[in-house]
Structure formats: C-alpha cells, structure tokens
Design a protein around this motif. Structure first.
Motif, PDB file in Angstrom:
ATOM      1  N   GLN A 155     -73.087  45.971 -56.343  1.00 38.69           N
ATOM      2  CA  GLN A 155     -72.867  44.480 -56.241  1.00 38.69           C
ATOM      3  C   GLN A 155     -73.355  43.891 -55.369  1.00 38.69           C
ATOM      4  OE1 GLN A 155     -70.216  43.238 -53.995  1.00 38.69           O
ATOM      5  NE2 GLN A 155     -70.360  44.925 -52.619  1.00 38.69           N
ATOM      6  N   ALA A 156     -73.860  44.466 -54.078  1.00 39.47           N
ATOM      7  CA  ALA A 156     -74.495  44.055 -52.971  1.00 39.47           C
ATOM      8  C   ALA A 156     -75.724  43.741 -53.133  1.00 39.47           C
ATOM      9  CB  ALA A 156     -74.644  44.987 -51.818  1.00 39.47           C
ATOM     10  N   VAL A 157     -76.856  44.373 -54.001  1.00 40.70           N
ATOM     11  CA  VAL A 157     -77.945  44.176 -54.269  1.00 40.70           C
ATOM     12  C   VAL A 157     -78.015  43.009 -55.292  1.00 40.70           C
ATOM     13  CG1 VAL A 157     -79.063  46.338 -53.482  1.00 40.70           C
ATOM     14  CG2 VAL A 157     -78.253  46.059 -56.109  1.00 40.70           C
ATOM     15  N   VAL A 158     -76.969  43.082 -56.298  1.00 46.32           N
ATOM     16  CA  VAL A 158     -77.111  41.709 -57.360  1.00 46.32           C
ATOM     17  C   VAL A 158     -76.808  40.585 -56.862  1.00 46.32           C
ATOM     18  CG1 VAL A 158     -75.708  40.802 -59.469  1.00 46.32           C
ATOM     19  CG2 VAL A 158     -76.432  43.389 -59.244  1.00 46.32           C
ATOM     20  N   GLY A 159     -76.086  40.764 -55.713  1.00 46.22           N
ATOM     21  CA  GLY A 159     -75.717  39.369 -54.914  1.00 46.22           C
ATOM     22  C   GLY A 159     -76.825  38.933 -54.050  1.00 46.22           C
ATOM     23  N   LYS A 160     -77.360  40.074 -53.643  1.00 46.27           N
ATOM     24  CA  LYS A 160     -78.815  39.734 -52.691  1.00 46.27           C
ATOM     25  C   LYS A 160     -79.883  38.892 -53.582  1.00 46.27           C
ATOM     26  CE  LYS A 160     -77.293  42.862 -48.917  1.00 46.27           C
ATOM     27  NZ  LYS A 160     -77.884  43.980 -48.036  1.00 46.27           N
ATOM     28  N   ALA A 161     -80.113  39.347 -54.671  1.00 44.66           N
ATOM     29  CA  ALA A 161     -80.860  38.883 -55.639  1.00 44.66           C
ATOM     30  C   ALA A 161     -80.532  37.304 -55.718  1.00 44.66           C
ATOM     31  CB  ALA A 161     -80.980  39.646 -56.962  1.00 44.66           C
ATOM     32  N   GLY A 181     -84.170  27.705 -54.955  1.00 46.60           N
ATOM     33  CA  GLY A 181     -83.789  26.546 -55.797  1.00 46.60           C
ATOM     34  C   GLY A 181     -83.443  26.872 -57.146  1.00 46.60           C
ATOM     35  N   ASP A 182     -83.334  28.052 -57.403  1.00 45.26           N
ATOM     36  CA  ASP A 182     -83.148  28.398 -59.016  1.00 45.26           C
ATOM     37  C   ASP A 182     -81.744  28.448 -59.111  1.00 45.26           C
ATOM     38  OD1 ASP A 182     -82.968  29.252 -61.520  1.00 45.26           O
ATOM     39  OD2 ASP A 182     -84.512  30.668 -61.481  1.00 45.26           O
ATOM     40  N   TYR A 183     -80.965  27.517 -59.213  1.00 48.51           N
ATOM     41  CA  TYR A 183     -79.486  27.708 -59.200  1.00 48.51           C
ATOM     42  C   TYR A 183     -78.704  28.084 -60.249  1.00 48.51           C
ATOM     43  CZ  TYR A 183     -80.800  24.439 -55.110  1.00 48.51           C
ATOM     44  OH  TYR A 183     -81.267  24.071 -54.200  1.00 48.51           O
ATOM     45  N   PRO A 184     -79.124  27.931 -61.431  1.00 48.91           N
ATOM     46  CA  PRO A 184     -78.647  28.721 -62.526  1.00 48.91           C
ATOM     47  C   PRO A 184     -78.832  30.116 -62.442  1.00 48.91           C
ATOM     48  CG  PRO A 184     -79.860  26.716 -63.344  1.00 48.91           C
ATOM     49  CD  PRO A 184     -80.031  26.661 -61.942  1.00 48.91           C
ATOM     50  N   ALA A 185     -79.889  30.692 -61.926  1.00 46.70           N
ATOM     51  CA  ALA A 185     -80.178  32.140 -61.793  1.00 46.70           C
ATOM     52  C   ALA A 185     -79.160  32.509 -60.707  1.00 46.70           C
ATOM     53  CB  ALA A 185     -81.501  32.281 -61.558  1.00 46.70           C
ATOM     54  N   ALA A 186     -79.117  31.837 -59.734  1.00 44.20           N
ATOM     55  CA  ALA A 186     -78.309  32.285 -58.618  1.00 44.20           C
ATOM     56  C   ALA A 186     -76.855  32.411 -59.235  1.00 44.20           C
ATOM     57  CB  ALA A 186     -78.175  31.318 -57.556  1.00 44.20           C
ATOM     58  N   ARG A 229     -66.436  36.437 -50.689  1.00 46.16           N
ATOM     59  CA  ARG A 229     -67.709  36.052 -50.457  1.00 46.16           C
ATOM     60  C   ARG A 229     -68.474  35.728 -51.603  1.00 46.16           C
ATOM     61  NH1 ARG A 229     -68.992  40.545 -45.460  1.00 46.16           N
ATOM     62  NH2 ARG A 229     -67.198  40.232 -44.366  1.00 46.16           N
ATOM     63  N   TRP A 230     -68.448  36.379 -52.839  1.00 44.48           N
ATOM     64  CA  TRP A 230     -69.143  35.938 -53.907  1.00 44.48           C
ATOM     65  C   TRP A 230     -68.564  34.744 -54.557  1.00 44.48           C
ATOM     66  CZ3 TRP A 230     -73.305  38.035 -52.678  1.00 44.48           C
ATOM     67  CH2 TRP A 230     -73.528  39.449 -52.495  1.00 44.48           C
ATOM     68  N   LEU A 231     -67.372  34.705 -54.450  1.00 45.17           N
ATOM     69  CA  LEU A 231     -66.997  33.335 -55.132  1.00 45.17           C
ATOM     70  C   LEU A 231     -67.388  32.079 -54.068  1.00 45.17           C
ATOM     71  CD1 LEU A 231     -63.170  34.300 -55.530  1.00 45.17           C
ATOM     72  CD2 LEU A 231     -64.676  33.275 -57.304  1.00 45.17           C
ATOM     73  N   SER A 232     -67.504  32.368 -52.998  1.00 40.88           N
ATOM     74  CA  SER A 232     -68.082  31.291 -51.999  1.00 40.88           C
ATOM     75  C   SER A 232     -69.650  31.018 -52.469  1.00 40.88           C
ATOM     76  CB  SER A 232     -68.134  31.725 -50.483  1.00 40.88           C
ATOM     77  OG  SER A 232     -66.714  31.702 -49.997  1.00 40.88           O
ATOM     78  N   ASN A 233     -70.470  32.100 -52.940  1.00 40.29           N
ATOM     79  CA  ASN A 233     -71.683  31.814 -52.971  1.00 40.29           C
ATOM     80  C   ASN A 233     -71.889  31.240 -54.616  1.00 40.29           C
ATOM     81  OD1 ASN A 233     -71.990  33.340 -50.759  1.00 40.29           O
ATOM     82  ND2 ASN A 233     -73.685  34.518 -51.536  1.00 40.29           N
ATOM     83  N   VAL A 234     -70.900  31.661 -55.567  1.00 34.41           N
ATOM     84  CA  VAL A 234     -71.028  30.816 -56.643  1.00 34.41           C
ATOM     85  C   VAL A 234     -70.581  29.209 -56.362  1.00 34.41           C
ATOM     86  CG1 VAL A 234     -69.907  30.627 -58.870  1.00 34.41           C
ATOM     87  CG2 VAL A 234     -70.144  32.720 -58.134  1.00 34.41           C
ATOM     88  N   ALA A 235     -69.690  29.252 -55.635  1.00 34.75           N
ATOM     89  CA  ALA A 235     -69.197  27.582 -55.038  1.00 34.75           C
ATOM     90  C   ALA A 235     -70.443  26.873 -54.605  1.00 34.75           C
ATOM     91  CB  ALA A 235     -68.010  27.844 -54.274  1.00 34.75           C
ATOM     92  N   ILE A 236     -71.245  27.605 -53.535  1.00 38.53           N
ATOM     93  CA  ILE A 236     -72.492  26.961 -53.098  1.00 38.53           C
ATOM     94  C   ILE A 236     -73.507  26.500 -54.271  1.00 38.53           C
ATOM     95  CG2 ILE A 236     -74.667  27.323 -51.663  1.00 38.53           C
ATOM     96  CD1 ILE A 236     -72.791  29.090 -49.880  1.00 38.53           C
ATOM     97  N   ALA A 290     -67.060  24.122 -58.660  1.00 36.05           N
ATOM     98  CA  ALA A 290     -67.316  24.591 -57.215  1.00 36.05           C
ATOM     99  C   ALA A 290     -65.882  24.459 -56.603  1.00 36.05           C
ATOM    100  CB  ALA A 290     -68.204  23.495 -56.606  1.00 36.05           C
ATOM    101  N   GLN A 291     -65.066  23.547 -57.008  1.00 32.66           N
ATOM    102  CA  GLN A 291     -63.728  23.715 -56.382  1.00 32.66           C
ATOM    103  C   GLN A 291     -62.832  24.667 -56.711  1.00 32.66           C
ATOM    104  OE1 GLN A 291     -62.385  20.406 -54.714  1.00 32.66           O
ATOM    105  NE2 GLN A 291     -61.248  22.066 -53.654  1.00 32.66           N
ATOM    106  N   ARG A 292     -63.002  25.031 -58.043  1.00 32.59           N
ATOM    107  CA  ARG A 292     -62.300  26.193 -58.545  1.00 32.59           C
ATOM    108  C   ARG A 292     -62.578  27.509 -57.816  1.00 32.59           C
ATOM    109  NH1 ARG A 292     -63.612  25.691 -63.302  1.00 32.59           N
ATOM    110  NH2 ARG A 292     -64.866  27.562 -63.771  1.00 32.59           N
ATOM    111  N   TYR A 293     -63.816  27.768 -57.680  1.00 35.73           N
ATOM    112  CA  TYR A 293     -64.179  28.914 -57.120  1.00 35.73           C
ATOM    113  C   TYR A 293     -64.305  29.209 -55.458  1.00 35.73           C
ATOM    114  CZ  TYR A 293     -66.875  30.044 -61.312  1.00 35.73           C
ATOM    115  OH  TYR A 293     -67.144  30.145 -62.590  1.00 35.73           O
ATOM    116  N   ASN A 294     -64.206  27.980 -55.011  1.00 40.15           N
ATOM    117  CA  ASN A 294     -64.028  27.800 -53.555  1.00 40.15           C
ATOM    118  C   ASN A 294     -62.655  27.921 -52.981  1.00 40.15           C
ATOM    119  OD1 ASN A 294     -65.672  27.397 -50.990  1.00 40.15           O
ATOM    120  ND2 ASN A 294     -64.292  25.536 -50.808  1.00 40.15           N
ATOM    121  N   ASP A 295     -61.655  27.295 -53.847  1.00 38.71           N
ATOM    122  CA  ASP A 295     -60.197  27.358 -53.291  1.00 38.71           C
ATOM    123  C   ASP A 295     -59.817  28.813 -53.635  1.00 38.71           C
ATOM    124  OD1 ASP A 295     -59.883  24.693 -53.194  1.00 38.71           O
ATOM    125  OD2 ASP A 295     -59.018  24.238 -55.074  1.00 38.71           O
TER     126      ASP A 295
END
Length: 200
Positions: free
Chosen positions: A28-34, A42-47, A69-76, A87-92
């Motif tokens: 999960q760490a390396v998947v998230g770092k990718a 700037g490839d937000y869908p891939a992120a 932490r991954w929820l925060s990154n999905v929100a970003i 973004a609101q749902r994941y960030n909350d």
C-alpha cells in the motif's frame, strides 16, 4: 532527480514484489507513492486510481492512520478535478479517522483540504476560518501553515483586499525564513520545497 518515469517503473516493480510476498503494508505504501508521482505530474485520474488501491489495502490492514492519509490524498486529487462532493466525502472521513487515531502530524492537511473545498464552492467565509485554523495550529509539517497563508492571501486578492494579501505573503516569507533551515524530518523536506515552488 526528476526522473519520474524511472521512478514509476521502480514503484511498479516494488509493488509486484510486495504483492507476491504478501507484504500488504509495503504494497500500500508504494502504490500510494506511485499516486504521488501521478499527482505531481498533473495526471489526477491516475492519482485517484492509485490512491484508491492504496486505500483498499490500508482498510484490509485495519490501519486507521494509513487509511486516513490515503483518504486525504484522494480528496486532494478530487479537489484538483473539481469534484467537490467526492472531495468533501473523502476529506470528512479522513478528518474523523485522523482525530480518532490522534494522527496530529497529518490532521492539518485535511483542514487545508476543507478550506480548498470551501473556496471551490465559493464559501469564502468558511475558507477564511479554516485557513486561519491551520495558521494558528501546531502542525508538525511546516508546509501546512505556508499553504494556509498562501490560501488566505489568494482569498484577499479575490476580494480586492491587496494590503491584507500582501501582509499574508510577508508573514509567509517570515515563516519560510524561520523554518526553512530547521527542518529535521526528511519526510517534510519535499513537501516544504513543493510548497515553496507554489508559493513563489
């Protein structure tokens, strides 16, 4: 060194190796770092795709800290895509998990996300309040108050309050001078440099 293509190939190789060995934590760490690489490019869908995979693994591990932490990154990434409801749902959910697990070092990033969501929805009074909360907080991550000052300054510019915007920028510059040479944790150095680039 800026060779993101090679970095991505190596992350994928590491991901495959950890998946084969059953090491879910490192996977999960390396998947998230990718996902971070995709976000920076700037490839937000891939992120989003990478972060969601990391999130699923973190949930399987029953790790509230990494899940938050991954929820925060999905929100970003969702913020960058202008998907305010997602973004609101994941960030909350991220804020709730961080507070319940006392993940203080990363809680401010979710408050910043909330401020950016408020800006995107043109709820400027709420955004001012949230940026101020981060400015006055005790975040371990030095980029958080810098991002908050920049966000606050942007709001003042939108409202034509240029003297107040200038004051925010000057406060941020003082923060840069004060904190820039005292960063102790390597994990904050890159986020600090990224914040400086955006700020300037």
């Amino acid at each position: 060194l800026g060779d993101n293509d090679t970095a991505m190939l190596l992350y994928r190789k590491a991901e495959s190796a950890f998946a084969s060995s059953g090491n879910l934590f490192e996977e999960q760490a390396v998947v998230g770092k990718a996902g971070n690489l995709s976000l920076d490019a700037g490839d937000y869908p891939a992120a989003v795709t990478s972060y969601m995979r990391a999130l699923r693994i973190a949930r399987d591990l029953s790790s509230p800290r990494w899940t938050g932490r991954w929820l925060s990154n999905v929100a970003i990434a969702s913020i960058e895509l202008g998907k305010w409801d997602e973004a609101q749902r994941y960030n909350d959910e991220a804020i709730a998990l961080k507070r319940s697990s006392e993940d203080k070092s990363y809680e401010e990033s979710s408050v910043l996300n909330a401020a950016r969501i408020a800006v995107g929805r043109q709820r400027y009074e709420q955004a001012f309040r949230l940026f101020a909360e981060v400015e006055q907080g005790q975040s371990e991550d030095p980029s958080a108050p810098l991002e908050a000052h920049a966000g606050m300054a942007d709001l003042f510019v939108r409202e034509g309050q240029f003297r107040k915007a200038e004051a925010e920028f000057q406060t941020a510059i003082a923060e840069i001078d004060r904190r820039g040479s005292t960063l102790l944790k390597d994990e904050y150095r890159l986020s600090w440099l990224d914040s400086l680039i955006r700020f300037y």
